[in-house]
Design a protein around this motif. Structure first.
Motif, mmCIF file in Angstrom:
data_model
loop_
_atom_site.group_PDB
_atom_site.id
_atom_site.type_symbol
_atom_site.label_atom_id
_atom_site.label_comp_id
_atom_site.label_asym_id
_atom_site.label_seq_id
_atom_site.Cartn_x
_atom_site.Cartn_y
_atom_site.Cartn_z
ATOM 1 N N ARG A 1 9.643 30.610 -11.983
ATOM 2 C CA ARG A 1 9.849 29.227 -12.043
ATOM 3 C C ARG A 1 9.903 28.207 -10.702
ATOM 4 O O ARG A 1 10.976 28.527 -10.197
ATOM 5 C CB ARG A 1 10.970 28.545 -12.845
ATOM 6 N N ALA A 2 8.973 27.492 -10.481
ATOM 7 C CA ALA A 2 8.842 26.676 -9.279
ATOM 8 C C ALA A 2 8.858 25.267 -9.602
ATOM 9 O O ALA A 2 9.504 24.311 -8.670
ATOM 10 C CB ALA A 2 7.848 26.943 -8.530
ATOM 11 N N ARG A 3 8.326 24.747 -10.424
ATOM 12 C CA ARG A 3 8.363 23.057 -10.964
ATOM 13 C C ARG A 3 9.703 22.792 -11.670
ATOM 14 O O ARG A 3 10.053 23.186 -12.528
ATOM 15 C CB ARG A 3 7.378 23.067 -11.790
ATOM 16 N N HIS A 4 10.320 21.782 -10.884
ATOM 17 C CA HIS A 4 11.518 21.126 -11.506
ATOM 18 C C HIS A 4 11.214 20.246 -12.640
ATOM 19 O O HIS A 4 9.871 19.731 -12.733
ATOM 20 C CB HIS A 4 12.081 20.454 -10.405
ATOM 21 N N HIS A 5 11.884 20.324 -13.509
ATOM 22 C CA HIS A 5 11.854 19.464 -14.811
ATOM 23 C C HIS A 5 10.467 19.476 -15.529
ATOM 24 O O HIS A 5 9.844 18.624 -15.673
ATOM 25 C CB HIS A 5 12.007 17.836 -14.448
ATOM 26 N N ALA A 6 10.282 20.892 -15.593
ATOM 27 C CA ALA A 6 9.225 21.247 -16.305
ATOM 28 C C ALA A 6 9.557 22.225 -17.584
ATOM 29 O O ALA A 6 10.715 22.860 -17.526
ATOM 30 C CB ALA A 6 8.027 21.877 -15.365
ATOM 31 N N PHE A 7 8.683 22.535 -18.462
ATOM 32 C CA PHE A 7 9.023 23.269 -19.716
ATOM 33 C C PHE A 7 8.506 24.673 -19.424
ATOM 34 O O PHE A 7 7.105 24.703 -19.051
ATOM 35 C CB PHE A 7 8.597 22.682 -21.048
ATOM 36 N N TYR A 8 9.139 25.641 -19.631
ATOM 37 C CA TYR A 8 8.479 27.109 -19.405
ATOM 38 C C TYR A 8 8.671 27.842 -20.696
ATOM 39 O O TYR A 8 9.928 28.111 -21.362
ATOM 40 C CB TYR A 8 9.152 27.778 -18.235
ATOM 41 N N SER A 9 7.735 28.353 -21.369
ATOM 42 C CA SER A 9 7.797 29.291 -22.783
ATOM 43 C C SER A 9 7.975 30.622 -22.143
ATOM 44 O O SER A 9 7.528 30.970 -20.910
ATOM 45 C CB SER A 9 6.225 29.017 -23.413
ATOM 46 N N HIS A 10 8.353 31.536 -22.957
ATOM 47 C CA HIS A 10 8.436 32.771 -22.538
ATOM 48 C C HIS A 10 7.091 33.724 -22.450
ATOM 49 O O HIS A 10 6.175 33.233 -23.029
ATOM 50 C CB HIS A 10 9.448 33.622 -23.730
ATOM 51 N N THR A 11 7.089 34.874 -21.951
ATOM 52 C CA THR A 11 5.792 35.604 -21.955
ATOM 53 C C THR A 11 5.934 35.791 -23.578
ATOM 54 O O THR A 11 6.586 35.661 -24.201
ATOM 55 C CB THR A 11 6.159 36.804 -21.365
ATOM 56 N N PRO A 12 4.532 36.332 -23.973
ATOM 57 C CA PRO A 12 4.236 36.484 -25.411
ATOM 58 C C PRO A 12 5.098 37.256 -25.983
ATOM 59 O O PRO A 12 5.027 38.590 -25.757
ATOM 60 C CB PRO A 12 2.758 37.056 -25.335
ATOM 61 N N SER A 13 6.116 36.629 -26.704
ATOM 62 C CA SER A 13 7.172 37.460 -27.563
ATOM 63 C C SER A 13 7.666 36.487 -28.664
ATOM 64 O O SER A 13 7.529 35.134 -28.719
ATOM 65 C CB SER A 13 8.276 37.945 -26.557
ATOM 66 N N MET A 14 8.479 37.145 -29.640
ATOM 67 C CA MET A 14 8.858 36.591 -30.837
ATOM 68 C C MET A 14 10.220 37.034 -31.186
ATOM 69 O O MET A 14 10.633 38.223 -30.676
ATOM 70 C CB MET A 14 7.957 36.796 -31.956
ATOM 71 N N ILE A 15 11.095 36.457 -31.900
ATOM 72 C CA ILE A 15 12.592 36.630 -32.108
ATOM 73 C C ILE A 15 12.268 37.662 -33.417
ATOM 74 O O ILE A 15 11.702 37.132 -34.416
ATOM 75 C CB ILE A 15 13.308 35.581 -32.496
ATOM 76 N N ALA A 16 12.967 38.698 -33.228
ATOM 77 C CA ALA A 16 12.824 39.649 -34.482
ATOM 78 C C ALA A 16 13.838 39.378 -35.460
ATOM 79 O O ALA A 16 15.025 39.137 -35.074
ATOM 80 C CB ALA A 16 12.940 41.234 -33.843
#
Length: 563
Positions: free
Chosen positions: A498-513
């Protein structure tokens, strides 16, 4: 943890983290090297016991890791399994500190070498020392160990200490040394009897000192496997052997002699032994194909990686290790093998199979291409034989990426290395009416081949796109050029730094089991499909997404990067 943790539950160096080995053993090791290289020039005067402590500790760690990997592999296959359950992530996390007892052993070896003059300059071999070690272990050590173990099962000590060990329901080799620090103290005092006995009697040797600890490791690891491999006929041929040697299905101490004497032997052990040896390999309903890279994020490899699969750090990145391991597999085995087993709540059995290829460079050489092709074909044919369907998770990955995009989004920026998954994502985006932009002409040409003209466009601006779909190869500079509040959605195996400040990052393709699933590491299962998902084959993304939600999977939350 124990149900009621007592005093000295935590190890003294718990807060040192990964630096514990250097801080605790570093000064001793440097002193050992100094005395070996400078203080004593004559080879006959060198203290080899002191010098060999660090190499011996490394060999112990390797010995334990080999047992762990073999045990988890056999547990995944299901052959000769004793307990029909699977290893949970909570157990992996609890057992990540298994090297603490190796660190303590090394520290005690250095202290003994410093205090007792008889520990220094010992010979390589002495028969009388080996005999004395055997007698001291079979006599006082096993007897005292038996009564210590019984005491630890008293409710007072059990709730404060020993219950931590028994929290590992499905034991694996390393479960044998998972105890609170206070519990290890009497263990080390007991097992030091043969070591100190030979040192004080002047009969110690490198073989007796290092050999005895190796024996303890071997017996501990062997006895805590969740599978049986000791032939039953061995005890029929040599009946007295059952009094001096235990097996994984025999829940006793190293020497069951005292269990027989005091009537604490489990009478069902013999039947369990036979039943385990006769157990056949599990038949999967679904097969998830992966590469050896995933081994290090699954049980078979290192638990420290498996417990932090999404943490980006050069120090814990398994890529170099996985690359070397993959090459070895490609050259030697050239075959698919089982690395994990997942049990779903409707008795749906999913197995994870690894195939040798690791990077795309292995697909280019002709001799590699044939090996890759045959590995995949063999995996599919083998799955067909048992009636299982092959799934690589691509369809669900596409569905996760698509459903991570905010509703109403008309355009997205695409950056990252091209792959079948990337092309499938671009195709699905365009079919939903979302334009895909990129910065490079070559990328635009390749992406345009999977959709109609006009749906992929070349952009010169970094700031007009609030949603970025990113994969391997996206640079930090590119992230920094994005606008504040940009949503980055990765589709790569590992998340970008993560390099960009105040940006939103999603997880790699995954789901909560959902909690109803047992021992789940892979988030993909299929119901009702009669074809394999492999290579270019992609299922209906909407149906696969609905099936995942039906089973109780939920999207992972998106986090804001403030750093």
């Amino acid at each position: 943890m124990a149900t009621k943790p007592g005093l000295l539950t935590d190890w003294p160096w718990k807060n040192l983290g990964t630096f514990k080995h250097v801080i605790i053993l570093g000064p001793w090791a440097m002193q050992s090297i100094y005395y070996y290289s400078l203080a004593r020039k004559g080879s006959d005067e060198r203290d080899y016991f002191n010098l060999l402590i660090i190499p011996f500790l490394v060999s112990r760690a390797l010995h334990n890791q080999i047992w762990i990997s073999i045990s988890r592999y056999i547990t995944a296959k299901g052959t000769k399994r004793i307990l029909d359950r699977t290893i949970e992530f909570q157990q992996l996390d609890r057992e990540t500190n298994w090297d603490d007892q190796i660190l303590l052993q090394g520290l005690l070896f250095y202290i003994v070498n410093k205090i007792f003059s008889g520990a220094a300059f010992v010979p390589s071999w002495r028969s009388d020392g080996l005999i004395l070690t055997i007698l001291l272990h079979a006599g006082p050590v096993e007897f005292l160990y038996y009564w210590l173990h019984r005491a630890l099962h008293h409710h007072f000590l059990y709730s404060r200490y020993h219950s931590h060990h028994h929290a590992s329901i499905v034991t694996e080799p390393i479960s044998s040394v998972i105890h609170p620090f206070a519990e290890h103290i009497p263990y080390f005092l007991l097992f030091s009897i043969p070591i100190l006995g030979t040192i004080l009697s002047g009969t110690a040797s490198l073989a007796s000192l290092f050999g005895y600890v190796t024996y303890i490791d071997f017996m501990n690891n062997m006895g805590h496997c969740n599978f049986e491999f000791i032939p039953k006929c061995l005890f029929s041929i040599f009946p007295p052997l059952k009094y001096v040697m235990y097996t994984p299905s025999n829940y006793s101490l190293f020497m069951p002699l005292y269990d027989y004497i005091y009537g604490t032997m489990d009478k069902s052990s013999d039947a369990l032994h036979e039943a385990s040896l006769d157990r056949k390999e599990d038949v999967p309903d679904v097969v998830h194909l992966t590469t050896p890279l995933s081994i290090f994020h699954l049980q078979l490899g290192f638990a420290s990686f498996a417990s932090r699969p999404l943490q980006y750090s050069y120090s814990n990145s398994p890529r170099p290790l996985s690359y070397c391991f993959s090459l070895v597999l490609t050259f030697i085995f050239r075959r698919t093998f089982i690395v994990d087993r997942n049990l779903f709540h409707h008795n749906l059995n999913l197995q994870v199979w690894a195939i040798p290829p690791y990077t795309i460079q292995q697909y280019f050489p002709k001799w590699q291409k044939e090996g890759v092709k045959s590995s995949i074909e063999e995996a599919i044919l083998e799955a067909d034989k048992v009636g299982a369907k092959v799934a690589d998770g691509s369809s669900l990955a596409v569905g996760i990426v698509l459903n991570s995009i905010p509703k109403g989004t008309a355009q997205v920026m695409f950056r990252g290395a091209l792959s079948n998954l990337a092309l499938a994502i671009v195709s699905a985006l365009c079919h939903r009416g979302i334009q895909v932009a990129t910065f490079y002409q070559m990328e635009m040409l390749k992406l345009s081949t999977v959709v109609s003209e006009g749906q992929v466009l070349l952009s010169k601006s970094y700031t007009q796109y609030k949603v970025w779909i990113i994969g391997d190869g996206v640079s930090e500079d590119e992230q920094l050029k994005a606008e504040k509040g940009t949503l980055f959605i990765p589709f790569s195996h590992f998340p970008p730094k993560r390099a960009r400040h105040h940006a939103f990052y999603s997880h790699t393709p995954s789901m909560i089991a959902p909690p109803s699933l047992l021992n789940l590491h892979s988030l993909h299962a299929l119901e009702g499909w009669n074809v394999h998902e492999c290579g270019d084959s992609i299922f209906d993304v909407n149906k696969i997404w609905e099936a995942a939600l039906k089973h109780g999977f939920r999207p992972t939350p998106i986090s804001l990067n403030h750093a």
